[in-house]
Enzyme design. Structure first.
Site, mmCIF file in Angstrom:
data_model
loop_
_atom_site.group_PDB
_atom_site.id
_atom_site.type_symbol
_atom_site.label_atom_id
_atom_site.label_comp_id
_atom_site.label_asym_id
_atom_site.label_seq_id
_atom_site.Cartn_x
_atom_site.Cartn_y
_atom_site.Cartn_z
ATOM 1 N N GLU A 176 0.807 -1.218 0.000
ATOM 2 C CA GLU A 176 0.000 0.000 0.000
ATOM 3 C C GLU A 176 0.840 1.268 0.000
ATOM 4 O O GLU A 176 0.471 2.280 -0.598
ATOM 5 C CB GLU A 176 -0.963 0.004 1.199
ATOM 6 C CG GLU A 176 -1.984 -1.130 1.186
ATOM 7 C CD GLU A 176 -1.425 -2.465 1.684
ATOM 8 O OE1 GLU A 176 -0.276 -2.503 2.177
ATOM 9 O OE2 GLU A 176 -2.132 -3.487 1.582
ATOM 10 N N PHE A 232 -5.303 0.090 5.913
ATOM 11 C CA PHE A 232 -4.015 0.085 5.193
ATOM 12 C C PHE A 232 -3.821 1.367 4.384
ATOM 13 O O PHE A 232 -2.690 1.824 4.223
ATOM 14 C CB PHE A 232 -3.930 -1.162 4.311
ATOM 15 C CG PHE A 232 -4.373 -2.407 5.039
ATOM 16 C CD1 PHE A 232 -3.814 -2.719 6.278
ATOM 17 C CD2 PHE A 232 -5.382 -3.214 4.542
ATOM 18 C CE1 PHE A 232 -4.241 -3.835 6.984
ATOM 19 C CE2 PHE A 232 -5.815 -4.329 5.255
ATOM 20 C CZ PHE A 232 -5.253 -4.645 6.471
#
Lengths: 281, 311
Positions: B58, B83
């Site tokens: 991410e 995330f």
């Protein structure tokens, strides 16, 4: 490359080194060591490799350069100033209140800066995003990024490398400045990165290992990069951190501190002598 | 409000991307291996060449999106809120926020209503994290219709936007074609005894709470605050002046979210007004079916009504 071309690049690199010393001395802080070590690469990129135009710093098809090791901003600023993006004397405003020359590159303030960086590991990702977008939109530009060999300890660097290889970004060149030193000591002692070129190859890069102070080797590597299709290109360049200022060379201490007045005098004398010698060639 | 249709705002997000993709060639999507869950898969099906898988990375995805945005693309980068806002906070802060990039962060699975996956995936801190970044717009739509409108507004706005969507199917109470403006709250029910300022799935709960309060003779104003930042301070202070009591309701920690934003606005105004925050009380969630879980954490119409009545 002709001898005259090489001499000219060496003059540019010496002037970049002088700007680095001027800037960090005026700021009384900053990162001279890594900037000096990469000065030859900055000179090559900004005076030979990159398709850029100081009169039109935002031209859409310009090549992009992302300084992933953003703390070596003084070297980037020196190159940009000498290339005509802004006045060389403004280097003395480095890190001061109101200056457009921030401690780490800020794309919203400084002409010629393509990405705000400084937090290690992120620049290479942004550069990969630019390369992907260039391919997607049919922009013929190439994207270059410069990383430190300490920086590659950040996991994100390897996420970005996987990404670049996965998308076959052959318009993308990741240069790792292997000077072997980081803040807490030699990289081999702090966190041994081992065979960087081998790791990059394993991640899907075509890689050239060069002397980061040799313009012929740079030329050959960038030529090979342009010829490489279907995969991203890596350049692992060995450099001497602090090169050009005798007492800063290969010294961990000069990663992030500025020369005092006496040290500034010594540094400028050395660089002026080097410049005079080059200009006499 | 009988026979209310239910839909998750994440589904509306996927639909909206597919709709907008039709209109705008420069809209691209970055995804971190959750396309089926974040619903960017709906966009991928229609525009596979504009959907870029980043794998489970991410942080890299956010900075990649930042770089892509400098080339004239309008990226929507998607993952779960945990995330997108949590793991990738620093990439969002430094590579998207600091250069004020035109990147939209589509964060699904916000809050406790993630349910069975448990606390590791129940992000109740994203408003706090994203609000703290200068120039970041923070949106949390209350139903599918508003979610689609918010996605469109986010595309049209030039600059970084964080959008929070939910996993749980919730009632759709807005009319199609509703007008939506970033930075403007929406008054859904009039009343002067107490104001309930809610966001996300708590808006429908607030409307139900207002019904319950009405039965007890309390007229509650209900304000839907989809834009958490920049806060519609004017509407908040109007409520403070006219009601003198405010209850905030959000599927987020009481620390750093809508409640604190409202408290700050009211406190600094000098208007005498009591405020109570309904939210997650500085604790982690846990596994369980979403609906009973929400009730257990006091994220319900009953609890809002109770807090409002006691204020």
């Amino acid at each position: 490359m002709t001898k005259a071309e090489k001499t000219d690049l060496a003059i540019k690199a010496t002037k970049i080194r002088m700007a680095i010393v001027e800037g960090t001395h005026a700021a009384k802080c900053g990162h001279p060591g890594g900037s000096l070590g990469a000065a030859d690469m900055f000179a090559y990129l900004y005076f030979k490799e990159l398709n850029i135009d100081p009169a039109d710093p935002k031209k859409p098809d310009r090549d992009r350069f992302v300084l992933s090791k953003g703390h070596t901003a003084p070297g980037l600023y020196g190159a940009l100033a000498l290339r005509g993006f802004f006045p060389v004397e403004d280097i003395k405003t480095l890190r001061q209140i109101g200056s457009y020359l921030q401690g780490h590159p800020n794309m919203t303030l400084t002409p010629g800066v393509d990405m705000s960086t400084g937090s290690l590991g992120q620049g290479i990702s942004a550069a990969a995003g630019m390369a992907l977008a260039a391919k997607h939109t049919g922009n013929p530009c190439r994207v270059y990024t410069l990383l430190g060999d300490g920086e590659i300890e950040e996991g994100e660097v390897w996420e970005a490398m996987m990404f670049a290889a996965n998308y076959k970004l052959d318009n993308f060149v990741a240069i790792v400045d292997k000077n072997g030193l980081q803040i807490d000591g030699p990289t081999a002692e702090v966190m041994d990165s081992g065979d960087i070129a081998g790791k990059m190859r394993a991640f899907g890069f075509e890689v050239a290992e060069i002397d980061g102070h040799d313009f012929d080797e740079m030329e050959a590597a960038f030529k090979k990069a342009r010829e490489t299709k279907g995969k991203p290109f890596g350049i692992v360049m060995r450099t001497v951190k602090g090169l050009g200022v005798s007492y800063m060379e290969n010294s961990v201490d000069w990663h992030g501190k500025a020369p005092n007045d006496a040290e500034y005098e010594t540094a400028m004398n050395e660089l002026n002598a080097k410049l005079a010698k080059l200009e006499a060639m | 409000m009988a026979e209310v249709k239910k839909m998750a705002t994440r589904d509306a997000y996927g639909q909206a991307l597919a709709e907008l993709g039709e209109e705008h060639e420069n809209l691209v999507v970055f995804e971190a291996d959750l396309a089926a869950a974040t619903k960017t898969g709906v966009f991928r099906k229609k525009f596979p060449e504009r959907h870029f898988e980043c794998g489970i990375a991410e942080g890299n995805m956010m900075a990649v999106a930042a770089g892509a945005s400098t080339m004239g693309l309008v990226p929507f980068a998607s993952s779960f809120a945990m995330f997108a806002a949590g793991r990738a906070f620093e990439q969002v802060r430094n590579s998207i926020g600091y250069p004020h990039m035109n990147v939209k962060i589509g964060a699904t699975h916000g809050g406790i209503s993630v349910g069975e996956d448990g606390a590791s995936h129940q992000c109740c801190e994203d408003f706090a994290l994203m609000r703290s970044i200068p120039g970041m717009v923070v949106l949390c739509p209350s139903d599918a219709v508003e979610a689609r409108a918010a996605v469109r507004a986010a595309y049209e706005y030039v600059g970084p936007v964080y959008l929070r969507f939910g996993r749980l199917a919730i009632p759709v109470f807005h009319d199609e074609g509703m007008s939506f403006e970033i930075g403007k709250g929406e008054t859904l029910a009039e009343g002067d005894d107490v104001a309930i300022i809610a966001t996300g799935l708590m808006v429908y709960e607030a409307l139900q709470a207002a019904e319950q309060l009405k039965a007890g003779g309390i007229n509650a104003r209900v304000i839907n605050m989809c834009t958490i930042k920049p806060l519609d301070t004017e509407l908040v202070l109007k409520a403070a002046r006219e009601c003198g009591k405010i209850v905030t309701a959000e599927e987020h920690s009481i620390i750093g979210g809508l409640g604190e934003a409202v408290c700050a606005a009211v406190a600094e105004s000098g208007i005498p007004c009591k405020v109570k925050r309904v939210g997650v009380n500085d604790e982690f969630g846990h596994s369980g079916p979403a609906v009973p879980l929400l009730k257990q954490f006091g994220l319900s119409a009953e609890n809002i009504a109770k807090v409002a009545a006691e204020l």
